[in-house]
Design a protein around this motif. Structure first.
Motif, PDB file in Angstrom:
ATOM      1  N   ARG A 139      27.919-125.752  47.121  1.00 13.87           N
ATOM      2  CA  ARG A 139      26.994-126.295  47.287  1.00 13.87           C
ATOM      3  C   ARG A 139      25.949-125.229  46.548  1.00 13.87           C
ATOM      4  N   ARG A 140      25.028-125.796  45.662  1.00 15.66           N
ATOM      5  CA  ARG A 140      23.932-124.837  45.016  1.00 15.66           C
ATOM      6  C   ARG A 140      22.622-125.229  45.250  1.00 15.66           C
ATOM      7  N   SER A 141      21.796-124.314  45.044  1.00 16.97           N
ATOM      8  CA  SER A 141      20.377-124.470  45.313  1.00 16.97           C
ATOM      9  C   SER A 141      19.579-125.319  44.098  1.00 16.97           C
TER      10      SER A 141
ATOM     11  N   GLU B 282      28.541-117.109  50.835  1.00 21.20           N
ATOM     12  CA  GLU B 282      27.193-117.435  50.375  1.00 21.20           C
ATOM     13  C   GLU B 282      26.898-116.368  49.521  1.00 21.20           C
TER      14      GLU B 282
ATOM     15  N   TRP C  96      28.742-131.367  53.700  1.00 22.81           N
ATOM     16  CA  TRP C  96      27.873-130.020  53.911  1.00 22.81           C
ATOM     17  C   TRP C  96      27.039-130.608  55.101  1.00 22.81           C
ATOM     18  N   ASP C  97      26.563-131.796  54.998  1.00 17.93           N
ATOM     19  CA  ASP C  97      25.707-132.498  56.161  1.00 17.93           C
ATOM     20  C   ASP C  97      26.623-132.361  57.479  1.00 17.93           C
TER      21      ASP C  97
ATOM     22  N   LYS D  12      24.333-119.982  46.199  1.00 18.18           N
ATOM     23  CA  LYS D  12      25.225-120.871  46.123  1.00 18.18           C
ATOM     24  C   LYS D  12      26.165-120.664  47.442  1.00 18.18           C
ATOM     25  N   GLU D  13      26.605-121.626  47.940  1.00 18.87           N
ATOM     26  CA  GLU D  13      27.532-121.479  49.108  1.00 18.87           C
ATOM     27  C   GLU D  13      28.861-122.205  48.858  1.00 18.87           C
TER      28      GLU D  13
ATOM     29  N   THR E  22      29.377-131.336  44.324  1.00 19.18           N
ATOM     30  CA  THR E  22      29.003-131.115  45.737  1.00 19.18           C
ATOM     31  C   THR E  22      29.120-132.329  46.211  1.00 19.18           C
ATOM     32  N   ASP E  23      29.774-132.102  47.441  1.00 15.01           N
ATOM     33  CA  ASP E  23      30.079-133.416  48.492  1.00 15.01           C
ATOM     34  C   ASP E  23      29.059-133.125  49.390  1.00 15.01           C
ATOM     35  N   ARG E  24      28.187-133.813  49.350  1.00 17.74           N
ATOM     36  CA  ARG E  24      26.764-133.591  50.273  1.00 17.74           C
ATOM     37  C   ARG E  24      27.109-134.245  51.860  1.00 17.74           C
TER      38      ARG E  24
ATOM     39  N   GLN F 147      35.063-126.395  48.463  1.00 19.96           N
ATOM     40  CA  GLN F 147      33.608-126.969  48.418  1.00 19.96           C
ATOM     41  C   GLN F 147      32.576-126.167  48.012  1.00 19.96           C
TER      42      GLN F 147
END
Length: 394
Positions: A195-197, A150, A383-384, A163-164, A378-380, A193
């Motif tokens: 994920r961004r804010s 992160e 991440w979920d 960002k993760e 991003t693959d939501r 993978q």
């Protein structure tokens, strides 16, 4: 049953995020671990259930979340961290109470007066023993790490932009002291993978900054306190010994008298000091803390030379590296980096944290090159469902 173990959600470390923790048959403990004296958060503190391998670790803000079976309600929960006295409580005493604050008392060290020259020679021999035993203590052949990374940055105390990423790392040589060029070629990584804010709006948004995590592994990389050819550049002093998880640990403080790229791994360095924690039974490093001041900042990594002038200056960074032992070898379990610098008239603060979630030695997958810019969608759904845990190889 497959002998790959998911280690009861987390083995020894890793922040445990559970999307839907239910009360039926589950105990949920959320909290923060703080220094009793300074009230500052303690990162990578271990929260373990005695008599089991269940446990989590705090993130760089000292926070944790633990979800275990109701049948463990009467078990003792132990909180421990390198350099602190451990604390214990019954699990049911901490359950479902919102955020529990746990204060750990710093160790005190009774250090007697010693001859400075003699002490320095003793500590040099200690660090030499660390280097001599790297091939025995750490993974000596090609390996893969998978980890959670992160990165966050804020400007002038504004909103944090983060960002993760899930990072895959490959070392084609294993742990050994080699020159900078060979180590660079052997250590590669990419991202599966991200994920961004917020959405990417510029080329800078695609930068990852992961080289600084790789460089923080002082056992694997050179240009640090374990490079004994630079021994005369350092002032060494004993901070004392303490017991941690049943083993005696020596703390050595160091101050670099002639900071340079060759002994700090940082370009434009002006000050460099730190503390290294050595387990005396095996001569293994379990923690290192570096404090670095430099006159410029490179977005691609602190060990890379800038091309041309940069408006980024007055850089101060603290880098903490942790190692753990699972089965036969110690490995890089976590790294955190907190830094600030001026960009023109703006004060920029950055934070990075990395935690290893999988170590593979027997079944490795080579990776070519390093990824400095990513455009991973991003693959939501991923991440979920994602939970940070260590998957231990057979």
């Amino acid at each position: 049953m497959n002998k790959k173990i998911l280690s009861l959600l987390v083995l020894f470390f890793g922040v445990l995020f559970v999307a839907q923790a239910q009360n039926d048959g589950k105990i949920r403990v959320k909290g923060v671990v703080l220094d009793e004296v300074t009230r500052q958060p303690i990162e990578f503190a271990n929260i373990g259930i005695l008599g089991t391998v269940a446990g989590v670790a705090t993130d760089m803000d000292g926070r944790f979340e633990l979800v275990v079976s109701e049948r463990l309600a009467t078990y003792m929960m132990r909180v421990s961290a390198v350099g602190y006295a451990s604390d214990e409580m019954k699990l049911y005493e901490a359950r479902d109470k919102g955020e529990v604050q746990i204060f750990l008392k710093p160790m005190t060290y009774g250090i007697h007066e010693v001859d400075v020259t003699a002490e320095s020679l003793v500590l040099k021999r200690l660090l030499q023993n660390v280097v001599n035993n790297i091939g025995r203590n750490y993974i000596p052949r090609p390996y893969n790490y998978e980890g959670y990374f992160e990165y966050g940055v804020r400007i002038n105390d504004g909103e944090k932009k983060s960002k993760e990423a899930i990072v895959d790392i490959y070392d084609s040589e294993g742990y050994r002291r080699s020159n900078v060029e060979d180590a660079f070629k052997a250590l590669n990584y990419n991202f599966s993978q991200v994920r961004r804010s917020e959405e990417m709006t510029s080329a800078t948004d695609g930068l990852i900054f992961f080289d600084d995590i790789i460089t923080a592994d002082i056992v694997r990389n050179t240009r640090n306190i374990l490079d004994l050819e630079n021994y005369r550049d350092f002032k060494l002093k004993s901070k004392g010994k303490f017991l941690y998880e049943g083993d005696s640990v020596q703390i050595v403080t160091y101050e670099c008298l002639k900071p340079s790229l060759s002994n700090s791994g940082t370009t434009f360095v002006t000050k460099y000091s730190g503390e290294i924690y050595v387990e005396l039974k095996n001569y293994a490093v379990i923690k290192n803390v570096m404090r670095i001041t430099s006159s410029a900042f490179n977005l691609l990594g602190r060990n890379l030379i800038l091309a041309g002038n940069s408006p980024r200056h007055e850089v101060m960074a603290t880098i903490t590296t942790n190692y753990k032992k699972v089965s036969s070898y110690y490995f890089l379990s976590g790294v955190s980096m907190v830094y600030t610098y001026l960009d023109g008239s703006d004060r920029v603060k950055g934070e990075m944290q990395y935690q290893t979630t999988k170590v593979s030695v027997n079944n490795t997958t080579p990776i070519a090159g390093r990824v400095y810019f990513e455009e991973v969608p991003t693959d939501r759904n991923f991440w979920d469902r994602y939970t940070i845990y260590l998957e231990e190889e057979e």
